[in-house]
Structure formats: structure tokens, C-alpha cells
Design a protein around this motif. Structure first.
Motif, PDB file in Angstrom:
ATOM      1  N   LEU A 148      -1.177 -12.786   5.648  1.00 30.32           N
ATOM      2  CA  LEU A 148      -2.325 -13.810   5.584  1.00 30.32           C
ATOM      3  C   LEU A 148      -2.107 -14.747   6.600  1.00 30.32           C
ATOM      4  O   LEU A 148      -3.141 -15.443   7.082  1.00 30.32           O
ATOM      5  N   ILE A 197      -4.949 -17.892   7.478  1.00 34.64           N
ATOM      6  CA  ILE A 197      -5.173 -18.508   6.084  1.00 34.64           C
ATOM      7  C   ILE A 197      -4.388 -19.658   5.822  1.00 34.64           C
ATOM      8  O   ILE A 197      -3.043 -19.572   6.043  1.00 34.64           O
ATOM      9  N   PRO A 198      -4.688 -20.898   5.627  1.00 36.65           N
ATOM     10  CA  PRO A 198      -4.057 -22.012   5.270  1.00 36.65           C
ATOM     11  C   PRO A 198      -3.413 -21.579   3.841  1.00 36.65           C
ATOM     12  O   PRO A 198      -3.816 -20.851   3.124  1.00 36.65           O
ATOM     13  N   PRO A 199      -2.110 -22.217   3.778  1.00 35.78           N
ATOM     14  CA  PRO A 199      -1.530 -23.277   4.352  1.00 35.78           C
ATOM     15  C   PRO A 199      -0.210 -22.660   5.327  1.00 35.78           C
ATOM     16  O   PRO A 199       0.486 -23.246   5.869  1.00 35.78           O
ATOM     17  N   PHE A 220      -2.427 -20.910  10.752  1.00 35.81           N
ATOM     18  CA  PHE A 220      -3.909 -21.594  10.873  1.00 35.81           C
ATOM     19  C   PHE A 220      -4.133 -22.767  11.618  1.00 35.81           C
ATOM     20  O   PHE A 220      -5.120 -22.978  12.483  1.00 35.81           O
ATOM     21  N   VAL A 244     -12.153 -12.228  12.469  1.00 36.41           N
ATOM     22  CA  VAL A 244     -12.991 -11.729  11.370  1.00 36.41           C
ATOM     23  C   VAL A 244     -12.935 -10.280  11.385  1.00 36.41           C
ATOM     24  O   VAL A 244     -12.453  -9.584  10.264  1.00 36.41           O
ATOM     25  N   ALA A 261      -9.448  -9.581   9.875  1.00 33.74           N
ATOM     26  CA  ALA A 261      -9.043  -9.535   8.564  1.00 33.74           C
ATOM     27  C   ALA A 261      -9.104  -8.143   7.496  1.00 33.74           C
ATOM     28  O   ALA A 261      -8.111  -8.215   7.145  1.00 33.74           O
ATOM     29  N   LEU A 303      -5.862  -6.807   5.379  1.00 34.61           N
ATOM     30  CA  LEU A 303      -6.224  -6.821   3.996  1.00 34.61           C
ATOM     31  C   LEU A 303      -5.966  -5.515   3.393  1.00 34.61           C
ATOM     32  O   LEU A 303      -5.397  -5.362   2.093  1.00 34.61           O
ATOM     33  N   SER A 334      -3.978  -4.719   0.068  1.00 33.67           N
ATOM     34  CA  SER A 334      -4.426  -4.200  -1.016  1.00 33.67           C
ATOM     35  C   SER A 334      -3.652  -2.749  -1.317  1.00 33.67           C
ATOM     36  O   SER A 334      -3.577  -2.588  -2.569  1.00 33.67           O
ATOM     37  N   LEU A 385      -2.859  -3.680  -4.929  1.00 32.19           N
ATOM     38  CA  LEU A 385      -3.978  -3.519  -5.938  1.00 32.19           C
ATOM     39  C   LEU A 385      -4.194  -1.875  -6.035  1.00 32.19           C
ATOM     40  O   LEU A 385      -4.522  -1.419  -7.335  1.00 32.19           O
ATOM     41  N   LEU A 393      -8.198 -26.624   4.371  1.00 36.40           N
ATOM     42  CA  LEU A 393      -7.110 -26.039   3.629  1.00 36.40           C
ATOM     43  C   LEU A 393      -7.208 -25.592   2.208  1.00 36.40           C
ATOM     44  O   LEU A 393      -7.181 -24.545   1.940  1.00 36.40           O
ATOM     45  N   GLU A 426     -10.144 -22.694   2.116  1.00 41.27           N
ATOM     46  CA  GLU A 426      -9.529 -21.483   2.449  1.00 41.27           C
ATOM     47  C   GLU A 426      -8.403 -20.905   1.591  1.00 41.27           C
ATOM     48  O   GLU A 426      -8.309 -19.563   1.282  1.00 41.27           O
ATOM     49  N   PHE A 427      -7.673 -21.786   1.121  1.00 38.16           N
ATOM     50  CA  PHE A 427      -6.633 -21.244   0.223  1.00 38.16           C
ATOM     51  C   PHE A 427      -7.203 -20.855  -1.048  1.00 38.16           C
ATOM     52  O   PHE A 427      -6.416 -19.904  -1.651  1.00 38.16           O
ATOM     53  N   LEU A 477      -9.098 -18.703  -1.465  1.00 39.67           N
ATOM     54  CA  LEU A 477      -9.513 -17.078  -1.116  1.00 39.67           C
ATOM     55  C   LEU A 477      -8.376 -16.406  -2.040  1.00 39.67           C
ATOM     56  O   LEU A 477      -8.539 -15.390  -2.458  1.00 39.67           O
ATOM     57  N   ILE A 478      -6.810 -16.956  -1.738  1.00 44.67           N
ATOM     58  CA  ILE A 478      -5.841 -15.980  -2.154  1.00 44.67           C
ATOM     59  C   ILE A 478      -5.778 -15.878  -3.536  1.00 44.67           C
ATOM     60  O   ILE A 478      -5.688 -14.880  -4.052  1.00 44.67           O
ATOM     61  N   TYR A 530      -8.836 -13.767  -4.761  1.00 44.85           N
ATOM     62  CA  TYR A 530      -8.720 -12.042  -4.250  1.00 44.85           C
ATOM     63  C   TYR A 530      -7.731 -11.476  -5.169  1.00 44.85           C
ATOM     64  O   TYR A 530      -8.195 -10.187  -5.568  1.00 44.85           O
ATOM     65  N   PHE A 531      -6.731 -12.176  -5.555  1.00 45.56           N
ATOM     66  CA  PHE A 531      -5.966 -11.259  -6.307  1.00 45.56           C
ATOM     67  C   PHE A 531      -6.203 -11.243  -7.937  1.00 45.56           C
ATOM     68  O   PHE A 531      -6.208 -10.071  -8.525  1.00 45.56           O
ATOM     69  N   GLY A 535      -8.543  -8.461  -7.584  1.00 45.42           N
ATOM     70  CA  GLY A 535      -7.968  -7.323  -7.479  1.00 45.42           C
ATOM     71  C   GLY A 535      -7.046  -6.628  -8.616  1.00 45.42           C
ATOM     72  O   GLY A 535      -6.953  -5.570  -8.755  1.00 45.42           O
ATOM     73  N   PHE A 536      -6.551  -7.405  -9.311  1.00 43.71           N
ATOM     74  CA  PHE A 536      -5.580  -7.239 -10.204  1.00 43.71           C
ATOM     75  C   PHE A 536      -6.327  -6.940 -11.617  1.00 43.71           C
ATOM     76  O   PHE A 536      -5.806  -5.779 -12.275  1.00 43.71           O
ATOM     77  N   LYS A 560     -12.419  -2.335  -7.979  1.00 34.62           N
ATOM     78  CA  LYS A 560     -11.850  -3.647  -7.898  1.00 34.62           C
ATOM     79  C   LYS A 560     -11.212  -4.190  -6.415  1.00 34.62           C
ATOM     80  O   LYS A 560     -11.607  -4.901  -5.793  1.00 34.62           O
ATOM     81  N   VAL A 561     -10.765  -3.101  -5.738  1.00 30.35           N
ATOM     82  CA  VAL A 561     -10.002  -3.209  -4.567  1.00 30.35           C
ATOM     83  C   VAL A 561     -11.196  -3.502  -3.607  1.00 30.35           C
ATOM     84  O   VAL A 561     -11.121  -4.392  -2.754  1.00 30.35           O
ATOM     85  N   ASN A 597     -11.551  -6.996  -1.407  1.00 32.08           N
ATOM     86  CA  ASN A 597     -11.507  -6.942   0.016  1.00 32.08           C
ATOM     87  C   ASN A 597     -12.983  -7.280   0.482  1.00 32.08           C
ATOM     88  O   ASN A 597     -13.067  -8.389   1.274  1.00 32.08           O
ATOM     89  N   PHE A 650     -13.001 -11.329  -0.038  1.00 32.65           N
ATOM     90  CA  PHE A 650     -12.233 -11.820   0.937  1.00 32.65           C
ATOM     91  C   PHE A 650     -12.874 -11.908   2.416  1.00 32.65           C
ATOM     92  O   PHE A 650     -13.118 -12.955   3.098  1.00 32.65           O
ATOM     93  N   VAL A 651     -13.338 -10.763   2.993  1.00 28.00           N
ATOM     94  CA  VAL A 651     -14.011 -10.655   4.485  1.00 28.00           C
ATOM     95  C   VAL A 651     -15.163 -11.292   4.616  1.00 28.00           C
ATOM     96  O   VAL A 651     -15.212 -12.132   5.463  1.00 28.00           O
ATOM     97  N   PHE A 687     -14.384 -15.042   4.228  1.00 30.47           N
ATOM     98  CA  PHE A 687     -13.558 -15.569   5.545  1.00 30.47           C
ATOM     99  C   PHE A 687     -14.166 -15.598   6.606  1.00 30.47           C
ATOM    100  O   PHE A 687     -14.204 -16.545   7.621  1.00 30.47           O
TER     101      PHE A 687
END
Lengths: 460, 491
Positions: A364, A369-371, A375, A402, A405, A409, A413, A417, B134, B137-138, B140-141, B144-145, B148-149, B155-156, B160, B163-164, B167
Motif C-alpha cells: 500500500l 496510500i496514506p498514512p 505518500f 494508477v 496500483a 493489489l 488480494s 482474499l 489522509l 484515501e485511508f 480505501l483500506i 477494500y477488505f 473482499g472478506f 468479491k475479489v 479490486n 480500489f483502483v 485510487f
């Protein structure tokens, strides 16, 4: 003779000699001790930096230290000590405890340390070769392994081409200026243009920018994994320090901007697309580092305080992300039969949450990606490029990010995942590896939230 | 009061860490619900203490953070921020209550949602562009899960893609932020990410035109505006119910929030210049997404397309340069948050009971789960703007305001609303009423279906009661919106 300016190099040299003799005297049981000692030698070199009085020059002015060099050396010593701590367990598990690893790593560090301080093309040449030759040997370390030998040979061949280009460029420089010292030069003539062309090509080869990148995936793939963490970071750090210096001196030449921009655009786009075709995670990370070479090159396209500071910050945190990710990879590789194929990563994140989360944080971070601290580097680069009036290059950087990414990912995944047969269950971390990993993670996360902790030390 | 706001942001973060290391899943459920309730109470308290006659940001706090780069930890709320903070806090209570019975990795699930809550509240209250990005963008994480989970079959892919796409938008946003900061540096000689500093700079037209696009791309993907919308149906279809609720009710609002907070005040001339483009994209979104919704047989996909259509209304009204329209746009953000959340909960409930989202597998459910039939109907009515419910106020204000300056566009938007009624009622008919198509086997099986349970009731009542409140007593909320509108238009 100003010995004080050479303090960290002296510490390193004494440490190398010590380790050399200890390797002769001690038997294989003390393999781990040698690495830890090597790590501490590097830490002592780091500490000795605080006693160096700057600015200083020595060796007939071929060797200079200022707060700019101290920044680079500080990062370099931290890097080499961290990589040494993370090395031993892998070689023990692979049953190849070669005692020469610690002093070869330190020898390479010594070369790079001289390289950072050199203000003369001859000393630059000697020191970069000192480092490169040590690294060729390190790449070929797994004597029984065909891949390791092949990659070392490729690396050696391509490295020699780089050396030749380096020498040729230096000759043109001498022809143009009548001296080997790097000084501001304003006269635009053919000889000097040729110097820029050859010299930049040589440096592009060393930092693995397209079209001089061919050795990188093979070298990363074949070299012992934990060493890749060192090979992929330490030399780059030194080379970008030199590139920054050259930018301050020569970037008013139009040719400079054109060459750097071409190299950078080629690297970013070629590598980011090619990375999608990779099935080996090591090669994938190799292409990621080629793409990053493209990003970093943007930082030396134009002489601008904000831009170069951003580059050095970006680089300074990037190396820790790379080191950390290769530590995770080498921990995975300690499992019998693990070959870094993407399919072998399936479910590994779920099976090893610690390693999986760590690797994801680094991935990441590469995306930006922050933090995570990378980034901030990206933001700083954008600011610098916009300030320098290179908005289109900034836009290219954005587009390349882009594109990139997706493959990071994909790896993430696959690890977390994707469902399906899980072929590898997990592996353990040695004390050294977990220490290195922890330090890298702390660096990445802490500097993302408080970048001033590193930023204030960057002085051009 | 700024301290309370800070607490509301970081309390979920602390709880997330607690929950992540907890061994006991009951503990994590209790902690999560308690945290979200506390945050909601803070939101209500701050809302009651919000003075809408005072034309400045309130509950502010500003601490030095990264001084060499002119970055400070600066938070504050205006009317829109307050409204969206309330919505966010409410939605997380709803999401946690709804997920009270989740079995699959509950600790991780709750921890990710708590992280998401921190990021969402942060986005709506940050007054420093670095801090804003901050949080932006944070976000996303965890999302995403979450997709995804706990998602469904693809789901995958959906995670993705989500996210893409996001982003892709936000990295352009980052370049935009860098550009305005550097322009501020060139003008004033100091680097600063402060919102007010950057807002008060007069940007030359060409810089406005470029940066508007950079910012706008980031926001447009999140809204999502046509043609950047394709991630949304996939993400919604695959996400677990609570994930869909948060995605629709909170995350989509970030894009329109960004337009109102950043694009309009910072680039006023560009905002006028691009009106034809934005109107075109919005109207395409309204009509095209509504038509797509009619064509769906997957109920979640249908609701996802309806979201796109509604968000098109919001972007249309945002740029209509009219007081009422902008009020309506912000009102619509909240109203759509409530209606889409309720609709996704209904769909999720149906899936929990019958394990299908496809209309072909459903029909005549009103007979077997009558309580759901009632709340499902109400949720839909909020969405299609039935008088007395939140959606009506929003749509009325939007049409009123847009009609003044742009009657043709307002007419087309009105057509979109009619289509909205059409696709919802069509879905309702197929899922709840039409009994002819279902087999005897299904009738037999469904006769034992369990209707809404207590935690479902709580979630629905929270959302629907808020919708009714916003529908029959809109005054305080319109005042909140006006607080922002006044700042945007001045005066």
C-alpha cells in the motif's frame, strides 16, 4: 589530512578487517554472531556520524562531507545494519552459512559511503566499483544454485557495460573541462553533451532505468532474497545522492531535462505494464523498483529545492519499504520448495497475519496510500514538479501510479482474499528479521504522520 | 467543542485497535456498538450546540502538526459538515446494530468498520487539505477488505475494481492539492495546506480550469458521476449488507461533499465555466442510471443504479448556482443516505432469509414477511420523494432551484424522478407482491420464514424515523444547509 571527516569510513574499514579475520578464525557455529557484529559495526559508523565536523574536505579535496552527505550516509548505515540483522536466518535455513556475507555487505557499504562523498570522477569510479564488485559476489553466493550463478553473471556483464559507460563519460568530461572535479559548467559543447549522455546512461543502468534495466529482474530473481533487500536499496540511495548533486550543477542544460524525462517516462510506463505479466513475486517487485526509478528520476529533472528535498524524502522512506518487503519474502522462502510464484502466495496472508499485514502495508505504501510515508514523498514530488513548471511530467507520474496500483493489489488480494487450495502454510521469523521488519514498519508509518522527523535533516 | 470532535474521530480508532486484539467476539460487538452510540451522542450534542446564525465554521480545533510544510491538525464543521457528521454517526450505529449477529471473523469485521468510521468523520470535518486527503484515501483500506472478506461470489474482482477506480480519482485529487498549494506558495511565499488560506487565494482562470478538473476527477469517481460509475454496482452487489449501507449512505457523499466544500468556493469561475459539462454528465447519470435500474433483475444492482441516478440530481443541483438548489443538493445527500441505507438493509434481509438477490427467485414475499414489506415500502417512498418524507423536501428544493436558472435541465431531472418511482414500484411488485411466479415448493419453504428481529427493527426504526423527521420538520436541517450555502454564495 583531515581524519575526522573520514571517521565513519574508518570505523567501517576497521570493522571489515575485524570481521574478515574473525571469519577465518571462528567456525561455522558463530555464523549468527558475525552478522550481528557486522550490524553493530554499521551502527557504530552511524553513531560516529555525529562526531564528524561539517563541512570538511580531505584527500586533496576529492572527499567532501557536508550535512547533505551526512543525511545519505546516515540512511545508508541504518540500511546496511538492518539488512545484516535480517540475513542470517535465511542462510542457516538454506544450509549455506557463508562467513563472508557480513564483510562483503559492509565493503559495499564502505564503497557507497565513499561514493557519496566523492566530488571527483576518479574517486567516484573507484568507489562505485568497490561496491559493485562486492555485490556481484553477494549475488552469486548460493554456489549450488544455478539461478544465483546465472543472475550474478548477467549482473556482472551488464554492470561492466555500466562501468564502461561511466569511464567513457568521465573521459568526455575531462575533455570538456580539463579536470575530473565536478564543478559548475556553463559552456554548451559537444564533448559536454556527450558526457551527459554517457554518464546519465551509466547511472541509469545502475539505478535500473529503462532501457538499461534488463539485469534487474534477473538479478533480483536469482540473488538470495534477503540480500536483494540490500542490493535494491543501498546502491540506489548513493546513486540518487550523486544525481541530485549533478542536477544542482548541470540541469540548466536542455539535454539533461530531455534525457531524464525520456528515461523516466520509459521506466514508469514500461515497468508498470510489464509487471502485470509477472508470475514471480520477486520479479514483480523488481519491475516495481524499475517503475520507482522512473518516479525518482522525475525528481532530478530540474533543479529546485522543493523537488530535490521531496525526492530525498521519498527515497529515504522508499528504501525501508523495499527492505521490509524483501524481509517478508525471505521469511516466506524459508519454507521448503517455495519459489515465489504468485500461486504459492494464495492464502499466505490469512495463514501468517503478521507477515501478510506487513507486506500489505509495504505494498500500500508503494501505491501511495496514506498514512504510509511514501505518500508524503509523492505529494512532495507533485508539488516540486508543479513548481518547476513540469505539470505534464507530474500528470504522467499520476497516470503511472494508477496503472501500478493494480499489480500491488493483485498480490494483496491473492494473499488475503482469494480462496482455493493453500499450498504453503507459513514460516517463522528470526529475532533479527522481526527487528528489521519492525523498524521498517515504524519508519513507514511514523514518517507518514510526522514527516518532519526526516525532512528537517535534508539539507541541500 | 473541537476537542469533542477530535474525540469523535479518534474514539473509533482506539476501539478498532482494542477490538482487533480482542479474543472475545461479544466484547467486540459491545465495544463497537457502544463506540458508535457515543459518537452519535457527540454528534447530536454538537448539532444542538450548532449556531446557524454564526456564519463561520464551528467546533473548530487547530493544533500545529507538520510545521515545515504548513500542515496543521485543523478540524471544524459548517452546516453541511454537521449534517453529514450526524448522518455518518447514525449510519455506523445502524451498521453495527445490523451486524449484531455476524459469525464470520467478527473481530476483524468490527475493527475495519471502526477504522472506516474514523476516516469518514475525518473527511467531513478536516479543514486542512493534507488531513482531508489522509482520511479520504485511508478510507480505501478498510472498505477494500470489507468487500473482499465478507462479499459474495465475485468479491475479489469488486474489491479490486473499487480500489483502483477510487485510487484513480484520488491521485488526481492529490495532484490538484499539490497544485493549489504551490500556487499559494508562489503568491504568498509560504507553503500552507490550510483550507481558509487556500480558499481566499484568487486563482487565475486557467489554473482554476485545470485544478477544477483535477479535484473534480477525484470527486466524480467517488460520487460516482457517469461515466466513472461502473465500480459502484459491482461494489454494492458484492459487499456485505452493512458495507453497502455505509458505502451508499456515507462514502458516496464524500464526492458531492468535496464539490461543495472545495470546488465551488475555491474555483468559482471554473465552476461556472464547466456547468454545461457537469449538467450533461449529471443528466446522463439521472436518466441512464434510472433506465439501467429498470432493466435489472438483481435487487442490489437496481438499488445501486438508483443511487447513481440520485447522486446525479445532487451534482446537477450543486452547480445550478442557486440558493435553493444547493440547499436541496445537501438535503438530498442526507435523504439519499437514509433511503439507500434502508433499501440496502431490506435487500440484505431478503438475502439473509432466501439467499438470493434475483427477482426471478423472489415474489409474493409480502405474505410471508409482512413487517419487511412495510419497512421496504417506506424505504422506497423516502427514495422516490413521497411527501412527508426526507426525499420530498430534497427533490422539491432541487427542482425549485434548478428551474429558476435552467428550466430545461430541471424538466429532464423531473423525468428522472418519475423513472425513480417506476423502477422502485416495479421492483416492489416483483419481489413483494407478484405471487403467480413462485413455485409450490417455495411457498412451502417460505411459510416458515422468520420476520424482522429486534436488531433489524432497531436499525430500520432509526433510519426511517430520521427520514420522517426530516420530511415533516425540515426547518432546522434547511437552516443547517443554508449555513453552508451562505458561505458558498456569500452574503
Amino acid at each position: 589530512m583531515n581524519w575526522n571527516a573520514l571517521l565513519p569510513e574508518l570505523v567501517l574499514s576497521i570493522g571489515i578487517l575485524l570481521l574478515f579475520f574473525l571469519d577465518l578464525l571462528l567456525d561455522k557455529r558463530h555464523f549468527r554472531l558475525l552478522h550481528v557484529l557486522g550490524g553493530f559495526v554499521s551502527i557504530f559508523a552511524f553513531i560516529s556520524l555525529f562526531f564528524v565536523e561539517v563541512p570538511a574536505k580531505t584527500f586533496f579535496d576529492t572527499f567532501a562531507v557536508s550535512s547533505f552527505e551526512l543525511f545519505g550516509k546516515g540512511l545508508l548505515y541504518i540500511l546496511s545494519s538492518l539488512s545484516l540483522f535480517a540475513l542470517y536466518d535465511y542462510f542457516l535455513k538454506k544450509n549455506s552459512p557463508y562467513g563472508e556475507i557480513p564483510y562483503l555487505v559492509l565493503l559495499s557499504t564502505l564503497g557507497l559511503s565513499f561514493f557519496m562523498s566523492s566530488s571527483n570522477l576518479l574517486t567516484l569510479f573507484v568507489s562505485v566499483e568497490l561496491s559493485s564488485i562486492s555485490i556481484y559476489i553477494l549475488t552469486a553466493l548460493l554456489r549450488g544454485d544455478y539461478n544465483s550463478k546465472e543472475s550474478a553473471f548477467k549482473y556482472l556483464l551488464m554492470g561492466s557495460v555500466g562501468t564502461a559507460l561511466f569511464g567513457m563519460g568521465s573521459a568526455f568530461y575531462y575533455g570538456a573541462t580539463g579536470s575530473f572535479f565536478l564543478t559548475p559548467y556553463a559552456d554548451q559543447n559537444t564533448l559536454f553533451s556527450l558526457f551527459i549522455l554517457f554518464f546519465l546512461s551509466a547511472l541509469a543502468l545502475k539505478i535500473s532505468a529503462v532501457p538499461f534495466h534488463f539485469w534487474t529482474p534477473d538479478a533480483y530473481d536469482g540473488a538470495p532474497t534477503p540480500l536483494v533487500g540490500y542490493i535494491a536499496t543501498a546502491p540506489k540511495l548513493a546513486l540518487y545522492m550523486l544525481l541530485v548533486k549533478l542536477t544542482l550543477l548541470f540541469s540548466q542544460f536542455k539535454l539533461w531535462l530531455v534525457l531524464v524525462a525520456v528515461l523516466s517516462l520509459l521506466s514508469m510506463f514500461y515497468a508498470n505494464f510489464t509487471a502485470y505479466a509477472q508470475r514471480s513475486v520477486k520479479r514483480l517487485l523488481a519491475y516495481s523498483s524499475i517503475a520507482h526509478a522512473g518516479y525518482f528520476l522525475l525528481g532530478v529533472s530540474f533543479s529546485d529545492q522543493i523537488l530535490q528535498k521531496a525526492l530525498l524524502f521519498y527515497l529515504g522512506v522508499y528504501v525501508f519499504a523495499v527492505l521490509g518487503s524483501f524481509v517478508v519474502l525471505s521469511a516466506f522462502e524459508k519454507q521448503e520448495g517455495f519459489s515465489h510464484h504468485l500461486l504459492e502466495y494464495r492464502g499466505l496472508g490469512r495463514e501468517n497475519p503478521v507477515l501478510g499485514v506487513a507486506l500489505s502495508i509495504f505494498l500500500l505504501a508503494f501505491i501511495g496510500i496514506p498514512p504510509m510515508a511514501l505518500f508524503v514523498g509523492k505529494l512532495g514530488m507533485f508539488m516540486g514538479l508543479v513548481k518547476a513548471g513540469l505539470e505534464l511530467l507530474a500528470l504522467a507520474f499520476v497516470v503511472a501510479s494508477v496503472i501500478s496500483a493494480g499489480y500491488y493489489l493483485k498480490l494483496m488480494s491473492v494473499m488475503f482474499l482469494e480462496e482455493g487450495e493453500v499450498r504453503f502454510r507459513g514460516s517463522s521469523l528470526s529475532a533479527g528479521e522481526s527487528f528489521t521488519l519492525l523498524v521498517c514498519l515504524i519508519f513507514i508509518l511514523l514518517l507518514g504522520l510526522f514527516p518532519q522527523l526526516l525532512y528537517t535533516y535534508i539539507k541541500l | 467543542m473541537g476537542v469533542l470532535l477530535t474525540v469523535a474521530i479518534f474514539l473509533p480508532l482506539v476501539s478498532a485497535l482494542l477490538v482487533a486484539i480482542a479474543r472475545n467476539s461479544t466484547f467486540s460487538r459491545v465495544i463497537s456498538i457502544a463506540t458508535s452510540v457515543v459518537v452519535f451522542l457527540i454528534a447530536v450534542y454538537l448539532g444542538l450546540n450548532f449556531d446557524w446564525n454564526n456564519p463561520s465554521f464551528q467546533h473548530t480545533i487547530k493544533l500545529p502538526w507538520i510545521q515545515p510544510l504548513g500542515i496543521s491538525f485543523s478540524l471544524g464543521l459548517d452546516g453541511m459538515g454537521m449534517a453529514l457528521f450526524l448522518l455518518t454517526a447514525l449510519m455506523f450505529v445502524v451498521a453495527f446494530v445490523w451486524s449484531a449477529k455476524i459469525e464470520d471473523r467478527p473481530n476483524l469485521y468490527h475493527a475495519l468498520f471502526l477504522l472506516l468510521e474514523t476516516a469518514c468523520i475525518g473527511v467531513f470535518s478536516a479543514l486542512d487539505l493534507f488531513l482531508f486527503y489522509l482520511f479520504w484515501e485511508f478510507m480505501l483500506i478498510p472498505m477494500y477488505f470489507i468487500i473482499g472478506f465478507w462479499g459474495h461470489e465475485r468479491k475479489v474482482y469488486a474489491a479490486n475494481k473499487f480500489f483502483v477506480y477510487t485510487f484513480f480519482g484520488s491521485i488526481f485529487l492529490l495532484l490538484g492539492i499539490a497544485s493549489v498549494v504551490i500556487y499559494g506558495y508562489i503568491v504568498s511565499g509560504s507553503v500552507s495546506f490550510d483550507y481558509f488560506f487556500l480558499k481566499n487565494i484568487q486563482y487565475p482562470l486557467w489554473i482554476q480550469l485545470v485544478t477544477f478538473l483535477l479535484f473534480g476527477l477525484g470527486f466524480a469517481v467517488k460520487v460516482p458521476m457517469w461515466p466513472f460509475h461502473t465500480w459502484l454496482p459491482d461494489a454494492h452487489v458484492e459487499a456485505p449488507t452493512a458495507g453497502s449501507v455505509i458505502l451508499a449512505a456515507v462514502l458516496l457523499k464524500m464526492g458531492t461533499y468535496g464539490f461543495v466544500r472545495y470546488s465551488l468556493p475555491m474555483f468559482p469561475e471554473a465552476s461556472k465555466y464547466y456547468v454545461p459539462l457537469i449538467f450533461f454528465l449529471s443528466v446522463v447519470a439521472i436518466i441512464y442510471a434510472a433506465m439501467m435500474a429498470i432493466a435489472q433483475t438483481h435487487i442490489k444492482r437496481l438499488i445501486a443504479y438508483s443511487s447513481i441516478s440520485h447522486m446525479g440530481l445532487v451534482t446537477l443541483a450543486t452547480f445550478a448556482s442557486d440558493w435553493n438548489a444547493l440547499n436541496g443538493a445537501i438535503y438530498m445527500m442526507v435523504a439519499h443516505g437514509l433511503s439507500s441505507a434502508a433499501l440496502f438493509m431490506s435487500a440484505g434481509f431478503i438475502y439473509d432469509r432466501i439467499h438470493s438477490y434475483h427477482m426471478d427467485d423472489l415474489g409474493g414475499l409480502a405474505r410471508y414477511i409482512p413487517n419487511l414489506a412495510i419497512v421496504f415500502m417506506l424505504s422506497g417512498l423516502v427514495g422516490i420523494g413521497f411527501p412527508g418524507l426526507a426525499g420530498f423536501v430534497a427533490e422539491f428544493l432541487i427542482l425549485l432551484g434548478t428551474y429558476k436558472n435552467y428550466p430545461v435541465w430541471a424538466f429532464i431531472a423531473g423525468v428522472g424522478m418519475v423513472l425513480g418511482a417506476a423502477y422502485f414500484l416495479y421492483m416492489y411488485k416483483r419481489v413483494m407482491l407478484e405471487e403467480e411466479t413462485i413455485s409450490d415448493y417455495r411457498r412451502e419453504k417460505w411459510s416458515h420464514l422468520k420476520d424482522l428481529e429486534l436488531h433489524h427493527w432497531i436499525a430500520f426504526v432509526l433510519v426511517l424515523a430520521s427520514s420522517v423527521l426530516l420530511g415533516i420538520y425540515p426547518l432546522p436541517f434547511v437552516k443547517l444547509m443554508e449555513h453552508t450555502t451562505r458561505m458558498v454564495f456569500g452574503g
